[in-house]
Design a protein around this motif. Sequence first.
Motif, short mmCIF file in Angstrom:
data_model
loop_
_atom_site.label_atom_id
_atom_site.label_comp_id
_atom_site.label_asym_id
_atom_site.label_seq_id
_atom_site.Cartn_x
_atom_site.Cartn_y
_atom_site.Cartn_z
N MET A 88 -15.46 16.41 9.27
CA MET A 88 -14.48 16.08 8.26
C MET A 88 -13.18 15.68 8.97
O MET A 88 -12.77 16.33 9.91
N GLU A 147 -11.21 10.81 5.68
CA GLU A 147 -12.18 11.16 4.64
C GLU A 147 -11.50 11.90 3.49
O GLU A 147 -11.77 11.62 2.31
N LEU A 148 -10.63 12.83 3.83
CA LEU A 148 -9.91 13.57 2.79
C LEU A 148 -8.98 12.66 1.99
O LEU A 148 -8.85 12.79 0.77
N LEU A 195 -18.19 12.69 4.13
CA LEU A 195 -17.62 13.97 3.70
C LEU A 195 -18.65 14.79 2.93
O LEU A 195 -18.81 16.00 3.17
#
Length: 84
Positions: free
Chosen positions: A1, A5-6, A39
């Motif tokens: 992660m 991606e977040l 993710l």
Amino acid sequence: MDINELQAFAAVAEYSSFSHASDVLHITQPAISKRILTLETALKARLFDRIGWQLSLTEAGECLLPRARQILQRFHVVGQRPDL
């Protein structure tokens, strides 16, 4: 992660749209889709329910969203909208 991606996840959640998120983040829709898939694979959980053109957060997505926002805010991600 990773942060990218977040950031993609938070944008898709905010706009309920992969294409709108890609416009806001200035990356292609396939890049957004790949970040979300990466993710989801890392977390071993689906983050969005996709029914036709409707997009909504799963329970896992609902749990991740506030944490993702905290992380993005803490690291002051460049290009992030303040309200994501």
